[in-house]
Design a protein around this motif. Sequence first.
Motif, PDB file in Angstrom:
ATOM      1  N   ALA A  78      19.341   8.644  35.470  1.00  0.00           N
ATOM      2  CA  ALA A  78      18.127   8.406  36.265  1.00  0.00           C
ATOM      3  C   ALA A  78      18.398   7.640  37.549  1.00  0.00           C
ATOM      4  CB  ALA A  78      17.077   7.682  35.425  1.00  0.00           C
ATOM      5  N   LEU A  79      19.411   8.068  38.294  1.00  0.00           N
ATOM      6  CA  LEU A  79      19.726   7.440  39.576  1.00  0.00           C
ATOM      7  C   LEU A  79      19.048   8.220  40.698  1.00  0.00           C
ATOM      8  CD1 LEU A  79      23.564   6.840  39.072  1.00  0.00           C
ATOM      9  CD2 LEU A  79      21.715   5.177  38.781  1.00  0.00           C
ATOM     10  N   PRO A  80      18.207   7.576  41.492  1.00  0.00           N
ATOM     11  CA  PRO A  80      17.608   8.284  42.632  1.00  0.00           C
ATOM     12  C   PRO A  80      18.697   8.779  43.577  1.00  0.00           C
ATOM     13  CG  PRO A  80      16.469   6.207  42.218  1.00  0.00           C
ATOM     14  CD  PRO A  80      17.701   6.199  41.366  1.00  0.00           C
ATOM     15  N   PRO A  81      18.547   9.964  44.142  1.00  0.00           N
ATOM     16  CA  PRO A  81      19.566  10.470  45.068  1.00  0.00           C
ATOM     17  C   PRO A  81      19.805   9.496  46.214  1.00  0.00           C
ATOM     18  CG  PRO A  81      18.007  12.194  44.496  1.00  0.00           C
ATOM     19  CD  PRO A  81      17.456  10.925  43.934  1.00  0.00           C
ATOM     20  N   GLY A  82      21.062   9.340  46.593  1.00  0.00           N
ATOM     21  CA  GLY A  82      21.407   8.420  47.669  1.00  0.00           C
ATOM     22  C   GLY A  82      22.880   8.063  47.638  1.00  0.00           C
ATOM     23  N   ARG A  83      23.223   7.019  48.362  1.00  0.00           N
ATOM     24  CA  ARG A  83      24.609   6.556  48.478  1.00  0.00           C
ATOM     25  C   ARG A  83      24.793   5.325  47.590  1.00  0.00           C
ATOM     26  NH1 ARG A  83      28.624   7.326  52.420  1.00  0.00           N
ATOM     27  NH2 ARG A  83      30.119   5.614  52.617  1.00  0.00           N
ATOM     28  N   TYR A  84      25.844   5.339  46.761  1.00  0.00           N
ATOM     29  CA  TYR A  84      26.043   4.283  45.770  1.00  0.00           C
ATOM     30  C   TYR A  84      27.449   3.677  45.872  1.00  0.00           C
ATOM     31  CZ  TYR A  84      21.727   5.519  43.353  1.00  0.00           C
ATOM     32  OH  TYR A  84      20.410   5.734  43.039  1.00  0.00           O
ATOM     33  N   ARG A  85      27.553   2.493  45.274  1.00  0.00           N
ATOM     34  CA  ARG A  85      28.840   1.834  45.048  1.00  0.00           C
ATOM     35  C   ARG A  85      29.000   1.658  43.542  1.00  0.00           C
ATOM     36  NH1 ARG A  85      27.751  -2.464  47.324  1.00  0.00           N
ATOM     37  NH2 ARG A  85      27.527  -3.933  45.587  1.00  0.00           N
ATOM     38  N   LEU A  86      30.094   2.163  42.999  1.00  0.00           N
ATOM     39  CA  LEU A  86      30.334   2.084  41.562  1.00  0.00           C
ATOM     40  C   LEU A  86      31.308   0.949  41.269  1.00  0.00           C
ATOM     41  CD1 LEU A  86      29.663   3.654  38.873  1.00  0.00           C
ATOM     42  CD2 LEU A  86      31.950   4.641  39.103  1.00  0.00           C
ATOM     43  N   GLU A  87      30.927   0.076  40.336  1.00  0.00           N
ATOM     44  CA  GLU A  87      31.767  -1.047  39.933  1.00  0.00           C
ATOM     45  C   GLU A  87      32.006  -0.974  38.432  1.00  0.00           C
ATOM     46  OE1 GLU A  87      29.700  -4.548  41.084  1.00  0.00           O
ATOM     47  OE2 GLU A  87      29.789  -4.129  43.247  1.00  0.00           O
ATOM     48  N   ALA A  88      33.233  -1.286  38.019  1.00  0.00           N
ATOM     49  CA  ALA A  88      33.576  -1.313  36.595  1.00  0.00           C
ATOM     50  C   ALA A  88      34.515  -2.493  36.351  1.00  0.00           C
ATOM     51  CB  ALA A  88      34.238  -0.006  36.171  1.00  0.00           C
ATOM     52  N   LYS A  94      41.402  -6.126  36.404  1.00  0.00           N
ATOM     53  CA  LYS A  94      40.860  -6.280  37.746  1.00  0.00           C
ATOM     54  C   LYS A  94      39.576  -5.453  37.883  1.00  0.00           C
ATOM     55  CE  LYS A  94      45.425  -6.846  39.894  1.00  0.00           C
ATOM     56  NZ  LYS A  94      46.380  -6.305  40.910  1.00  0.00           N
ATOM     57  N   LYS A  95      38.724  -5.887  38.754  1.00  0.00           N
ATOM     58  CA  LYS A  95      37.463  -5.183  38.988  1.00  0.00           C
ATOM     59  C   LYS A  95      37.717  -3.896  39.775  1.00  0.00           C
ATOM     60  CE  LYS A  95      32.779  -6.042  40.742  1.00  0.00           C
ATOM     61  NZ  LYS A  95      31.914  -7.039  41.427  1.00  0.00           N
ATOM     62  N   TYR A  96      37.107  -2.814  39.321  1.00  0.00           N
ATOM     63  CA  TYR A  96      37.234  -1.511  39.982  1.00  0.00           C
ATOM     64  C   TYR A  96      35.996  -1.297  40.851  1.00  0.00           C
ATOM     65  CZ  TYR A  96      37.236   3.630  40.412  1.00  0.00           C
ATOM     66  OH  TYR A  96      37.204   4.924  40.881  1.00  0.00           O
ATOM     67  N   GLN A 108      25.285  15.679  38.399  1.00  0.00           N
ATOM     68  CA  GLN A 108      25.926  14.942  37.315  1.00  0.00           C
ATOM     69  C   GLN A 108      27.372  14.701  37.733  1.00  0.00           C
ATOM     70  OE1 GLN A 108      25.327  16.849  33.533  1.00  0.00           O
ATOM     71  NE2 GLN A 108      23.130  17.090  33.836  1.00  0.00           N
ATOM     72  N   ALA A 109      27.612  13.530  38.312  1.00  0.00           N
ATOM     73  CA  ALA A 109      28.922  13.211  38.882  1.00  0.00           C
ATOM     74  C   ALA A 109      29.815  12.573  37.824  1.00  0.00           C
ATOM     75  CB  ALA A 109      28.758  12.275  40.069  1.00  0.00           C
ATOM     76  N   LYS A 110      31.031  13.051  37.742  1.00  0.00           N
ATOM     77  CA  LYS A 110      31.998  12.511  36.780  1.00  0.00           C
ATOM     78  C   LYS A 110      32.984  11.608  37.515  1.00  0.00           C
ATOM     79  CE  LYS A 110      35.037  13.939  32.970  1.00  0.00           C
ATOM     80  NZ  LYS A 110      36.185  13.056  33.277  1.00  0.00           N
ATOM     81  N   ILE A 111      32.985  10.329  37.154  1.00  0.00           N
ATOM     82  CA  ILE A 111      33.901   9.352  37.743  1.00  0.00           C
ATOM     83  C   ILE A 111      34.576   8.601  36.598  1.00  0.00           C
ATOM     84  CG2 ILE A 111      34.128   7.332  39.230  1.00  0.00           C
ATOM     85  CD1 ILE A 111      31.660   8.220  40.732  1.00  0.00           C
ATOM     86  N   ASP A 112      35.892   8.609  36.588  1.00  0.00           N
ATOM     87  CA  ASP A 112      36.673   7.935  35.544  1.00  0.00           C
ATOM     88  C   ASP A 112      37.362   6.715  36.146  1.00  0.00           C
ATOM     89  OD1 ASP A 112      36.049   9.882  33.594  1.00  0.00           O
ATOM     90  OD2 ASP A 112      37.625  11.193  34.367  1.00  0.00           O
ATOM     91  N   PRO A 113      36.763   5.528  36.019  1.00  0.00           N
ATOM     92  CA  PRO A 113      37.393   4.322  36.574  1.00  0.00           C
ATOM     93  C   PRO A 113      38.687   3.982  35.829  1.00  0.00           C
ATOM     94  CG  PRO A 113      35.058   3.965  36.106  1.00  0.00           C
ATOM     95  CD  PRO A 113      35.451   5.234  35.430  1.00  0.00           C
ATOM     96  N   GLY A 114      39.736   3.738  36.583  1.00  0.00           N
ATOM     97  CA  GLY A 114      41.006   3.301  35.998  1.00  0.00           C
ATOM     98  C   GLY A 114      41.233   1.831  36.300  1.00  0.00           C
ATOM     99  N   LEU A 115      41.179   0.985  35.278  1.00  0.00           N
ATOM    100  CA  LEU A 115      41.300  -0.461  35.473  1.00  0.00           C
ATOM    101  C   LEU A 115      42.758  -0.898  35.361  1.00  0.00           C
ATOM    102  CD1 LEU A 115      38.225  -1.820  33.462  1.00  0.00           C
ATOM    103  CD2 LEU A 115      38.324  -0.851  35.766  1.00  0.00           C
ATOM    104  N   GLN A 116      43.133  -1.812  36.236  1.00  0.00           N
ATOM    105  CA  GLN A 116      44.483  -2.373  36.223  1.00  0.00           C
ATOM    106  C   GLN A 116      44.460  -3.769  35.611  1.00  0.00           C
ATOM    107  OE1 GLN A 116      46.182  -2.292  40.154  1.00  0.00           O
ATOM    108  NE2 GLN A 116      45.628  -0.134  40.520  1.00  0.00           N
ATOM    109  N   VAL A 117      45.513  -4.104  34.903  1.00  0.00           N
ATOM    110  CA  VAL A 117      45.611  -5.422  34.277  1.00  0.00           C
ATOM    111  C   VAL A 117      45.645  -6.490  35.360  1.00  0.00           C
ATOM    112  CG1 VAL A 117      47.014  -6.913  32.804  1.00  0.00           C
ATOM    113  CG2 VAL A 117      46.807  -4.475  32.276  1.00  0.00           C
ATOM    114  N   SER A 123      40.077  -7.423  42.695  1.00  0.00           N
ATOM    115  CA  SER A 123      39.408  -6.122  42.674  1.00  0.00           C
ATOM    116  C   SER A 123      40.290  -5.061  43.299  1.00  0.00           C
ATOM    117  CB  SER A 123      38.064  -6.181  43.413  1.00  0.00           C
ATOM    118  OG  SER A 123      38.262  -6.465  44.783  1.00  0.00           O
ATOM    119  N   VAL A 124      40.103  -3.846  42.842  1.00  0.00           N
ATOM    120  CA  VAL A 124      40.783  -2.675  43.393  1.00  0.00           C
ATOM    121  C   VAL A 124      39.708  -1.763  43.976  1.00  0.00           C
ATOM    122  CG1 VAL A 124      42.214  -0.677  42.903  1.00  0.00           C
ATOM    123  CG2 VAL A 124      42.643  -2.840  41.714  1.00  0.00           C
ATOM    124  N   THR A 125      39.752  -1.544  45.278  1.00  0.00           N
ATOM    125  CA  THR A 125      38.742  -0.729  45.953  1.00  0.00           C
ATOM    126  C   THR A 125      39.273   0.682  46.154  1.00  0.00           C
ATOM    127  OG1 THR A 125      37.872  -2.673  47.099  1.00  0.00           O
ATOM    128  CG2 THR A 125      37.288  -0.504  47.990  1.00  0.00           C
TER     129      THR A 125
END
Length: 457
Positions: A78-88, A94-96, A108-117, A123-125
């Motif tokens: 239920a995300l309104p269409p627009g421009r987003y920033r994804l954080e994990a 570290k923060k993704y 339906q966007a598929k994003i697989d965040p890869g977190l680093q130790v 943070s990793v941008t």
Amino acid sequence: MIQRLSSTQLLVRCLLGIALLLTPQTMVAQSFTASVFGTVTDTTGAAIPNATVIAVNEATNTRTEAKSDIAGKYLLPALPPGRYRLEAFASGFKKYVQSGVELAVQQQAKIDPGLQVGELTESVTVESSVSTIETSTSTIGKVVSNKAILNLPLNSRNIYSLIYLTPGVAGSIGNNYNSMSYSINGARASMMDTLIDGATASHPTVQGYSGISAFPSVDAIGEFKVLGANFQAEYGRTAGSVLNVVYKSGTNQFHGTAYEFLRNSKLDANTFYNNLRGVPLSSFKRSQYGGTFGGPIKKDKTFFMSSYEGLRQRSFSSRTATVPTELERAGNFTQTFAGANNPVLVFDPFTTRANPAGSGFIRDAFAGNVIPTSRMDRVGANMAKFNPLPNTQGNAFTNANNYYSQGSSSLDIDQIDARVDHSFTPNHRFFVRYSYRNQDSLPAILWPKELTAAETT
């Protein structure tokens, strides 16, 4: 045979059912919003459970949060269409951060965040775009973005005309509530459904078209999507296609637009054949104007968007007709001809009798081809007075097309749209929208006003 379950078995089955309901699914039905899903993993590809994933709308700073499950899967619906920033992020990693995530209607966007130790304070941008290829659904559709809506030429500024950008569209699209006579992939025009902000706006019409209850201004629309085939079961109202329209919402910044589109025959060239015959260009004036204004009511929480559009159109109309002459009004048809030396005879209906020479009936013409005054109906004679007299030279023999008149028809439309969005919590949002449209269309008065009034009562 009836199988009886123990209390332990019943409890286990209930817990499994609840777990299935609470597990994030990638096929959650979305009417007009977008969603992001994927799997949170570490650098070795192992799943990270209980990671926090947040989608931040860059225009409003509203946040939607989710937790990854034991398999690392998450869903942000239920995300309104627009421009987003994804954080994990998760403990010990570290923060993704991935910015510039553009979400379209029903994407339906598929994003697989890869977190680093590492430390959570680090943070990793990631700077990358989201693929627009749908891998989680077989729906065939076309998204028309806000940029295309504003930049593509629209002669009448009818937002629905952009449907023709979708392959397989045929038919016509008008500017009235009952003139949506288009079809997609061969389906009937009555099988189309239109959703505006997730609510159906279609209704049947007596002509068999797909009527529509709202005509939003071009500047008030964020984007829309046409679903042509293979759409999901949530769209069970139609067997043809679905047009999904989404209004703009306010942001944390105040924004406004103002415009006017002017057409005037004084700025146009006449046609070749009009110039050849010495006929002036017909008068036409059309002014379409309006604007939008939106912004925050309470920053990061409540936003508004408003829009107004007006149309004022005046166009030239003319009419050529055949009206009774003064002699014909008096019952005298001695000068009425169907052609050269071919008078029109008026027969007396009271002389109708069987044909003594054969089958059928015969009757006699009025003496001198003149109807006696005593035979005229008083009501009919009074009604004939409302007809205008000839004002131009008609046909040399029949006197047809002996009346000419001209006038101006008018079309006035006022369209108002307003929307308010409010975010209660990161996962609970609310919006309300109001749309109003008033249309006054008056034809040109091409007959005397008394007769026109009689025709419309």
